[in-house]
Design an enzyme around this catalytic site. Structure first.
Site, PDB file in Angstrom:
ATOM      1  CG  ASP A  19      -3.921   3.166   1.237  1.00  0.00           C
ATOM      2  OD1 ASP A  19      -5.128   2.999   1.114  1.00  0.00           O
ATOM      3  OD2 ASP A  19      -3.276   2.726   2.200  1.00  0.00           O
ATOM      4  CG  HIS A  20      -6.682   6.271   2.619  1.00  0.00           C
ATOM      5  ND1 HIS A  20      -6.459   6.408   3.961  1.00  0.00           N
ATOM      6  CD2 HIS A  20      -7.161   5.022   2.446  1.00  0.00           C
ATOM      7  CE1 HIS A  20      -6.775   5.285   4.573  1.00  0.00           C
ATOM      8  NE2 HIS A  20      -7.204   4.415   3.672  1.00  0.00           N
ATOM      9  CG  HIS A  79      -1.987  -0.838   1.346  1.00  0.00           C
ATOM     10  ND1 HIS A  79      -2.914  -0.776   2.375  1.00  0.00           N
ATOM     11  CD2 HIS A  79      -2.434  -1.782   0.508  1.00  0.00           C
ATOM     12  CE1 HIS A  79      -3.860  -1.675   2.159  1.00  0.00           C
ATOM     13  NE2 HIS A  79      -3.602  -2.312   1.043  1.00  0.00           N
TER      14      HIS A  79
END
Ligand code: DNO
Length: 346
Positions: free
Chosen positions: A308-309, A263
């Site tokens: 990721d985010h 990630h």
């Protein structure tokens, strides 16, 4: 590496059509979302998820996550039933060709933030974490729910669950993790699934609950429990990066063969136990993405890697952290660094 993207299934506003249009995108990271935690995932559901993804010329590279029932984390006698179900789910996933399964061992709450819509100077919004604010939050208060949290608890159930953790120390949580791994890893070996534990996010205790997967030391201990190629890690730079003592590139080099899923997320540490989720760009945050990708390149990483985010940009609304635009920018950025590294090497 295999560039991958998280997709929340047919309900996800970010569709497979859109994901497919991101340059270089190959893999999908997903899960079965409508089976209660602890029950066996039926083969038919897994098969139809896989087919849906393949219809879009993508492959199901990782399951994120098969959640671990709280009775397992608590070490209750009922855990054996849930562990047996977990093993069956792994077998069903392996039959569909799934090779990597991500999970976490965080008691009750998954990733936690204090504000999901913090406005940044550039007009975007992002997720932030401030320990002082979280300390004052009451997880039992009505309406307090975060995107990663299980919201299926019946009335009173969450309170009871939190009470059951009152006497559970970090050491006990380690013992319960060891019990789980001793049971699960032989099955993972048999069916050729790589188990990849996700670090605790943030990497410290919250709401008085123990958290154990927080640092390099925890990884050493995890591996020591069951030293098998199938007992590995989801290396999340955003989670480990929240603690400046974690040297990310060094950890990647040390645990390389145990990293089954990457990630890549950037965060900007803004104080003691306080951070903002920035764009993926190195200079926007505290994580040097080139150093991270260089470490992956050096160890010859061939596993799935995902942005990721993301922030909410360009007016997008939706699931906090999981919109399309900023994650797509992240994917392209990571892929760009990778291409440069590969070409420079050869
Ligand atoms: C947050 C995610 C986590 C992760 C689980 C893995 O965005 O990284 O929710 O999926 O902790 O089990």
């Amino acid at each position: 590496m295999k560039l991958s993207f998280r997709w929340y299934g047919k309900e996800d506003e970010v569709t497979l059509e859109y994901i497919r249009q991101i340059p270089g995108m190959q893999g999908i990271v997903s899960a079965i979302y409508d089976v209660p935690v602890g029950e066996v995932w039926p083969s038919e559901k897994i098969q139809s998820l896989k087919e849906e993804i393949e219809k879009h010329d993508l492959t199901l590279t990782v399951i994120e996550s098969v959640p671990v029932h709280e009775d397992i984390k608590l070490g209750l006698p009922t855990r054996d039933k849930y562990i047996a179900n977990y093993k069956q789910t792994l077998k069903n996933l392996a039959n569909a060709g799934v090779g990597v399964v991500c999970y976490n061992f965080m008691p009750v709450f998954d990733w936690t933030r204090s504000n999901l819509y913090f406005p940044l100077a550039d007009g975007s919004t992002t997720l932030i974490y401030e320990d002082k604010v979280v300390e004052k939050m009451n997880p039992l208060a009505e309406g307090l729910s975060l995107p990663g949290w299980d919201s299926s608890y019946a009335e009173g159930e969450l309170k009871e669950l939190l009470q059951s953790y009152q006497d559970v120390t970090e050491e006990m949580l380690w013992e319960n993790l060891a019990y789980f791994l001793h049971e699960i890893i032989p099955v993972a070996e048999e069916v050729d699934i790589k188990m990849a534990i996700h670090p605790d996010d943030p990497p410290w205790s919250i709401f008085g609950l123990p958290r154990i997967i927080t640092s390099e030391k925890s990884l050493a201990r995890l591996i020591d429990i069951q030293d098998s190629p199938n007992n590995g890690i989801t290396f999340c730079t955003g989670s480990f990066g929240a603690n400046s003592e974690n040297n990310l590139a060094e950890m990647i080099r040390t645990y390389g063969s145990k990293i089954h899923f990457a990630h890549c997320r950037n965060i900007k540490r803004t104080g003691e136990r306080t951070f903002e989720e920035s764009s993926h760009l190195s200079s926007d945050g505290s994580v040097d993405m080139v150093e991270v990708m260089q470490a992956y390149n050096e160890i010859g990483f061939t596993g799935p890697l995902r942005p990721d985010h993301g922030r909410m940009i360009w007016g997008e609304t939706g699931r906090p952290g999981y919109g399309l635009y900023d994650r797509a920018l992240g994917a392209v950025y990571l892929n760009g660094i990778w291409e440069a590294l590969v070409k420079t090497k050869s």
